[in-house]
Scaffold this active site. Structure first.
Site, PDB file in Angstrom:
ATOM      1  N   GLY A   8       5.083 -10.209   1.825  1.00 20.28           N
ATOM      2  CA  GLY A   8       4.478  -8.967   2.319  1.00 20.28           C
ATOM      3  C   GLY A   8       3.243  -9.259   3.165  1.00 20.28           C
ATOM      4  O   GLY A   8       2.271  -8.510   3.165  1.00 20.28           O
ATOM      5  N   LEU A  10       2.541  -8.997   6.191  1.00 21.76           N
ATOM      6  CA  LEU A  10       2.142  -8.085   7.274  1.00 21.76           C
ATOM      7  C   LEU A  10       1.645  -6.744   6.742  1.00 21.76           C
ATOM      8  O   LEU A  10       1.311  -5.850   7.505  1.00 21.76           O
ATOM      9  CB  LEU A  10       3.322  -7.852   8.223  1.00 21.76           C
ATOM     10  CG  LEU A  10       3.861  -9.105   8.919  1.00 21.76           C
ATOM     11  CD1 LEU A  10       5.037  -8.741   9.818  1.00 21.76           C
ATOM     12  CD2 LEU A  10       2.777  -9.788   9.737  1.00 21.76           C
ATOM     13  N   GLY A  11       1.586  -6.616   5.435  1.00 18.26           N
ATOM     14  CA  GLY A  11       1.152  -5.354   4.834  1.00 18.26           C
ATOM     15  C   GLY A  11      -0.361  -5.182   4.865  1.00 18.26           C
ATOM     16  O   GLY A  11      -1.082  -5.984   5.451  1.00 18.26           O
ATOM     17  N   GLN A  12      -0.809  -4.143   4.167  1.00 16.24           N
ATOM     18  CA  GLN A  12      -2.223  -3.769   4.213  1.00 16.24           C
ATOM     19  C   GLN A  12      -3.128  -4.904   3.716  1.00 16.24           C
ATOM     20  O   GLN A  12      -4.122  -5.239   4.349  1.00 16.24           O
ATOM     21  CB  GLN A  12      -2.438  -2.519   3.352  1.00 16.24           C
ATOM     22  CG  GLN A  12      -3.808  -1.900   3.549  1.00 16.24           C
ATOM     23  CD  GLN A  12      -4.230  -1.020   2.371  1.00 16.24           C
ATOM     24  OE1 GLN A  12      -3.532  -0.919   1.363  1.00 16.24           O
ATOM     25  NE2 GLN A  12      -5.371  -0.385   2.504  1.00 16.24           N
ATOM     26  N   TYR A 141       5.464   4.215  -9.163  1.00 16.51           N
ATOM     27  CA  TYR A 141       4.651   3.060  -8.751  1.00 16.51           C
ATOM     28  C   TYR A 141       3.896   2.489  -9.956  1.00 16.51           C
ATOM     29  O   TYR A 141       3.901   1.282 -10.205  1.00 16.51           O
ATOM     30  CB  TYR A 141       3.681   3.531  -7.668  1.00 16.51           C
ATOM     31  CG  TYR A 141       2.713   2.496  -7.170  1.00 16.51           C
ATOM     32  CD1 TYR A 141       3.147   1.387  -6.444  1.00 16.51           C
ATOM     33  CD2 TYR A 141       1.346   2.641  -7.392  1.00 16.51           C
ATOM     34  CE1 TYR A 141       2.236   0.454  -5.962  1.00 16.51           C
ATOM     35  CE2 TYR A 141       0.436   1.719  -6.911  1.00 16.51           C
ATOM     36  CZ  TYR A 141       0.892   0.625  -6.198  1.00 16.51           C
ATOM     37  OH  TYR A 141      -0.011  -0.289  -5.729  1.00 16.51           O
ATOM     38  N   LYS A 145       4.123  -1.163 -11.804  1.00 15.73           N
ATOM     39  CA  LYS A 145       2.940  -2.022 -11.917  1.00 15.73           C
ATOM     40  C   LYS A 145       2.670  -2.422 -13.367  1.00 15.73           C
ATOM     41  O   LYS A 145       2.359  -3.576 -13.648  1.00 15.73           O
ATOM     42  CB  LYS A 145       1.704  -1.329 -11.309  1.00 15.73           C
ATOM     43  CG  LYS A 145       1.729  -1.263  -9.795  1.00 15.73           C
ATOM     44  CD  LYS A 145       1.658  -2.664  -9.208  1.00 15.73           C
ATOM     45  CE  LYS A 145       1.970  -2.725  -7.733  1.00 15.73           C
ATOM     46  NZ  LYS A 145       2.090  -4.093  -7.228  1.00 15.73           N
TER      47      LYS A 145
HETATM   48  N1  SER Z   1      -3.848   2.334  -3.184  1.00 11.73           N
HETATM   49  C1  SER Z   1      -2.737   2.441  -4.053  1.00 11.73           C
HETATM   50  C2  SER Z   1      -2.019   3.727  -3.877  1.00 11.73           C
HETATM   51  O1  SER Z   1      -2.658   4.718  -3.598  1.00 11.73           O
HETATM   52  C3  SER Z   1      -3.161   2.324  -5.485  1.00 11.73           C
HETATM   53  O2  SER Z   1      -2.888   1.056  -5.946  1.00 11.73           O
HETATM   54  O3  SER Z   1      -0.845   3.765  -4.032  1.00 11.73           O
END
Ligand code: SER
Length: 313
Positions: A8, A10-12, A141, A145
């Site tokens: 990943g 190229l991600g944030q 999400y 996690k």
């Molecule tokens: N920045 C993330 C989100 O808002 C939190 O881990 O999904």
């Protein structure tokens, strides 16, 4: 860490982490990878490989090809997009994760995957949320996690694998825009303040969440990974945060530099629900005690830097 594979890239986070790692460990020792190539990214300025984390055998080959000793696994969907396609989010976040973790185990690699404040849920303590507490996340999400936190601890305890992680708060950066998180408003607000002098926020003005400026976030990954393992009582994953603020507070800070700036509110119920299920602020004592976590930026210094950098950009 000597030879690091970053997924990943190229991600944030990846697009700033990769150049930072190259500076520290040497250009030839960082293998940046992502699903596709993007030529204007700094992460492409060095060894770059196309790699789909769902493809376990390519992943395995990559580790062998470059004699990798550490995987930093960044490829994942963020909270708001994950809520739009929960089944796909589970597949990508979990299969990509278990593939990289499994390959790490087979090759005895050091392993980092970020967790998130999303790993907490509505019945976790809201304020000063402790390191060890109730975690019943209600977003897909958050569920992925928390599952990763547990499995990483399991692999550490059962197989002695060197797994380490942090629970990142919202990350703010002027380099790569975030893609589909609940905390993204705290990035977009700076872009819109400079471009339009106003911002329409999808969260209520009194919604508190933890945040951190990207330079502190990438620094803390390396700091944790290089820390003395004998000091670590925890592993997956440490609470880390640099500040907690609401949309109202960040807009007040922006106004100090751009006095004509105004904020309005148009609430997105789905995102509000996610934000409401997360802590207002988390307690980072364990990270401070066990590996000297110490972020530099607070809301005022971050706001000044963001506005300076975005104006030049
Ligand atoms: N920045 C993330 C989100 O808002 C939190 O881990 O999904």
């Amino acid at each position: 860490m000597k030879k690091i594979l970053v997924t990943g890239a190229l991600g944030q986070i990846g697009s700033e982490l990769v150049p930072y790692l190259r500076d520290i460990y040497g250009k030839d020792n960082i293998i940046a990878s992502d699903k596709k190539r993007q030529d204007d990214s700094k992460a492409g300025d060095g060894i770059f490989e196309i790699l789909d984390v769902m493809d376990r055998s390519s992943l395995y080959e990559m580790v062998k090809k470059y004699n990798i000793d550490t995987i930093i696994h960044m490829a994942a969907l963020l909270s708001a997009v994950a809520e739009e396609k929960p089944q796909f989010a589970w597949q990508l976040n979990m299969n990509g994760f278990t593939n990289t973790l499994g390959v790490a185990r087979e090759n005895n690699l050091k392993y980092f995957v970020p967790s998130s404040i999303a790993a907490f849920g509505p019945n976790s303590p809201k304020d000063n949320t402790p390191q060890d507490t109730i975690q019943r996340p209600t977003s897909m999400y958050g569920i992925t996690k928390l599952s990763a936190e547990l499995l990483c601890d399991y692999y550490h305890l059962k197989y002695g694998l060197d797994t380490r992680s942090v629970r990142f708060p919202g990350l703010i950066s002027y380099v790569t825009p975030p893609g589909g998180g609940t905390t993204d408003y705290a990035v977009k607000i700076y872009y819109d303040a400079i471009k339009f002098g106003k911002y329409s926020c999808y969260l209520r003005e009194d919604t508190y969440m933890d945040m951190m400026y990207m330079p502190d976030a990438i620094k803390c990954i390396v700091q944790l990974m290089e820390s003395d393992p004998s000091r670590l009582k925890h592993r997956n994953a440490f609470n880390v945060s640099a500040m907690s603020f609401s949309p109202k507070e960040i807009s007040r800070e922006i106004k100090k530099i751009i006095p004509e700036f105004t904020i309005s509110y148009d609430i997105d119920e789905e995102k509000q629900k996610i934000a409401d299920s997360w802590p207002n602020s988390i307690d980072c004592t364990c990270a401070i005690e066990e590996w000297d976590f110490k972020p530099e930026y607070d809301l005022a210094s971050m706001t000044k830097d963001m506005i300076d950098k975005l104006k030049t950009k």
